[in-house]
Design an enzyme around this catalytic site. Structure first.
Site, PDB file in Angstrom:
ATOM      1  N   LYS A  79      17.242 -24.361 -16.890  1.00 17.11           N
ATOM      2  CA  LYS A  79      17.325 -25.146 -15.656  1.00 17.11           C
ATOM      3  C   LYS A  79      16.191 -26.165 -15.699  1.00 17.11           C
ATOM      4  O   LYS A  79      15.077 -25.834 -16.132  1.00 17.11           O
ATOM      5  CB  LYS A  79      17.175 -24.208 -14.454  1.00 17.11           C
ATOM      6  CG  LYS A  79      17.317 -24.896 -13.103  1.00 17.11           C
ATOM      7  CD  LYS A  79      17.232 -23.895 -11.948  1.00 17.11           C
ATOM      8  CE  LYS A  79      17.446 -24.555 -10.592  1.00 17.11           C
ATOM      9  NZ  LYS A  79      17.399 -23.591  -9.470  1.00 17.11           N
ATOM     10  N   SER A 110      21.161 -23.723  -6.188  1.00 15.52           N
ATOM     11  CA  SER A 110      20.797 -24.928  -6.878  1.00 15.52           C
ATOM     12  C   SER A 110      20.917 -24.843  -8.400  1.00 15.52           C
ATOM     13  O   SER A 110      20.857 -25.869  -9.071  1.00 15.52           O
ATOM     14  CB  SER A 110      19.360 -25.297  -6.510  1.00 15.52           C
ATOM     15  OG  SER A 110      18.451 -24.303  -6.966  1.00 15.52           O
ATOM     16  N   SER A 131      19.782 -19.157  -5.229  1.00 12.56           N
ATOM     17  CA  SER A 131      20.174 -20.185  -6.207  1.00 12.56           C
ATOM     18  C   SER A 131      20.600 -19.712  -7.581  1.00 12.56           C
ATOM     19  O   SER A 131      21.100 -20.509  -8.371  1.00 12.56           O
ATOM     20  CB  SER A 131      19.057 -21.203  -6.373  1.00 12.56           C
ATOM     21  OG  SER A 131      19.135 -22.147  -5.344  1.00 12.56           O
TER      22      SER A 131
HETATM   23  N1  GLN Z   1      20.389 -22.782  -0.951  1.00 11.97           N
HETATM   24  C1  GLN Z   1      19.063 -22.383  -0.585  1.00 11.97           C
HETATM   25  C2  GLN Z   1      18.259 -23.613  -0.234  1.00 11.97           C
HETATM   26  O1  GLN Z   1      18.816 -24.639  -0.209  1.00 11.97           O
HETATM   27  C3  GLN Z   1      18.433 -21.614  -1.705  1.00 11.97           C
HETATM   28  C4  GLN Z   1      17.924 -22.484  -2.789  1.00 11.97           C
HETATM   29  C5  GLN Z   1      17.276 -21.711  -3.894  1.00 11.97           C
HETATM   30  O2  GLN Z   1      17.428 -20.510  -4.011  1.00 11.97           O
HETATM   31  N2  GLN Z   1      16.501 -22.422  -4.696  1.00 11.97           N
HETATM   32  O3  GLN Z   1      17.100 -23.559   0.015  1.00 11.97           O
END
Ligand code: GLN
Length: 491
Positions: free
Chosen positions: A79, A154, A178
């Site tokens: 990532k 994400s 994410s």
């Molecule tokens: N979807 C969540 C957010 O937007 C979690 C994101 C994540 O785990 N990095 O913060």
């Protein structure tokens, strides 16, 4: 050779050892698959062709010398939140579009030392904020099961590459879901370990008390192999925990006889899609067939987890991202008049809308006069949520439910409605607030789209999570399904 991508890491490693193909050929095979499908999926934003070829060559030398580890010669992607020495680390942001880190994140360094071959970096929501991968400076990632749909976020790029078998595995990060949410939406296996289990050194910080690195892979056995290398104390991360690292493959084959599974009513609320619910119920029955017993439990404060998270995570991100000021890192506006102008214009132009929204919320909840009402309150609620889990784990070994309320949604469906987007993580966020390890594994399809089963374990109980996931995967084949157009060689 042509169907190498259908093999797991374990299968690929066997072929390497038997010299059926070389690490160089394997790298070539997956590089080609990425090149051929990236216009469609947009899952990979940087290719590391030269470096991958060189690492693969070294891996072949190790293999020939009989000095291979389980991951030697195995291609994977990182990532783009992990710093990679000499190769761009953008974190999905214009702010870091030209940023080249002078060092490797610990995760990257450990996997490289084990002989894994980094093919490149995967697309992601900007600074890991998002649940659909539409918030990337590099454009949205598409879901390999239906390219009109989002892969989740994400770590959507990482989930998509594994789903399309453009690589056998990828790294991810999980602050509120994410890894698990995109794993569910793309039909792959995602593991978020206990907070502090894997070093955060060199992983661009979003919300430091919640961020945790982890894996996206085809199955749980591969996740165990990756975790074996990634886990462990790192003195360069002050929140890394000095706790022994077991061999995560050791108990994969244990039977589930006597396993006590908790089903929390809060995970089966009105927001849960019927198609998802029925697949998850079937998976729970399968776990019972394998020897587990089911106990109904309650996590009464689950319902405030999303609200709590958006106070805590926004507060921490507003602080973490203050370093992106045009001085030391990343984008700097043209012809600044004075330092104030430079900060303001660099940040206005370097950050996307979602990141700015979070910074504003975070600055607000931390400001004098509001700190007690929001931030302090959220920290207290966080403890109460963790206590719910603590009580639950007095009675059960693990908690099971759906990973997400619904399957992959269409592009643009939620992009203009942040609250709806935030609710995508309603089942995953509590594990981050409590620091607990959790996984999502494929457990079926609803109208042709993958459904994820969510497993939450007690602190440092990753080996058990992996054991349960592996036993489930031994008796089901959802995890080995690949979307038709990516099954064969990509034209
Ligand atoms: N979807 C969540 C957010 O937007 C979690 C994101 C994540 O785990 N990095 O913060």
């Amino acid at each position: 050779m042509t169907d190498l991508h259908t093999l797991s890491i374990v299968g690929l490693a066997e072929g390497l050892r038997r010299r059926e193909y070389s690490a160089a050929e394997l790298t070539q095979h997956f590089m080609e698959r990425i090149s051929k499908s990236n216009t469609l999926l947009n899952a990979v934003i940087t290719l590391a062709e030269e470096q991958a070829a060189a690492t693969a060559e070294q891996a072949d030398v190790r293999i020939a010398a009989g000095d291979a580890e389980p991951l030697t010669g195995i291609p994977l992607l990182h990532k783009d939140i992990f710093c990679t020495d000499g190769i761009r680390t953008s974190c999905g942001s214009k702010m870091l579009d030209a940023f080249i880190a002078p060092y490797d994140a610990t995760v990257v360094a450990r996997l490289s030392a084990a002989g894994a071959v980094m093919l490149g970096k995967t697309n992601m929501d900007e600074f890991a904020m998002g649940s659909s991968n539409e918030a990337s400076y590099y454009g949205p990632v598409r879901n390999p099961w239906d390219i009109e749909r989002v892969p989740g976020g994400s770590s959507g790029g990482s989930a998509a590459v594994v789903a399309a078998r453009l690589a056998p595995a990828a790294t991810g990060s999980d602050t509120g879901g994410s890894i698990r949410q995109p794993a569910a939406l793309c039909g792959v296996t995602g593991l978020k370990p206990t907070y502090g289990r894997i070093s955060r050194y060199g992983m661009v910080a979003f919300a430091s008390s919640l961020d945790q690195a982890g894996t996206l892979s085809a199955d749980a056995r591969d996740a165990a192999l990756l975790l074996n290398v990634m886990a462990g104390f790192d003195q360069r991360d002050s929140t890394s925990i000095d706790h022994p690292v077991p061999d995560y493959t050791a108990i994969l084959d244990n039977s589930l006889d006597g396993l006590k599974i908790g089903i929390a009513e809060e995970f089966f609320d009105a927001g849960l899609d019927d198609g998802v619910a029925s697949q998850v119920q079937a998976a729970i029955r399968q776990l019972e067939v394998l020897g587990a017993s089911i106990k109904n439990i309650s996590l009464p404060h689950m319902k405030v987890s999303v609200a709590t998270y958006y106070v805590v995570a926004s507060a921490e991100c507003s602080s973490n991202l203050s370093r992106m000021d045009g001085v030391r890192f990343g984008y700097r506006c043209e012809n600044p008049k004075d330092p104030g102008d430079m900060y303001a214009r660099s940040r206005s132009k370097g950050f996307g809308a979602e990141v700015k929204r979070r910074i504003m919320i975070g600055t607000y909840v931390l400001s004098a006069g509001f700190y007690d009402a929001y931030y302090l309150k959220a920290q207290r609620v966080r403890r109460v949520i963790a206590d719910d889990f603590k009580r639950a784990f007095d009675d059960v070994d693990l908690i099971v439910g759906p990973t997400t309320p619904e399957t992959a949604f269409t592009l643009n469906e939620k992009a203009s409605d942040p609250i709806r987007m935030y609710l995508s993580d309603i089942y995953t966020i509590a594990a981050n607030l409590a620091g607990l390890p959790a996984m999502s594994i494929p457990c079926g399809f609803s109208q042709g789209l993958p459904v994820g089963l969510h497993l939450i374990g007690n602190l440092f109980d990753e080996a058990r999570l992996l054991n349960v996931a592996h036993q489930y995967q031994r008796h089901t084949d959802w995890h080995s399904r690949v979307p038709e157009r990516f099954l064969q060689e990509i034209p």
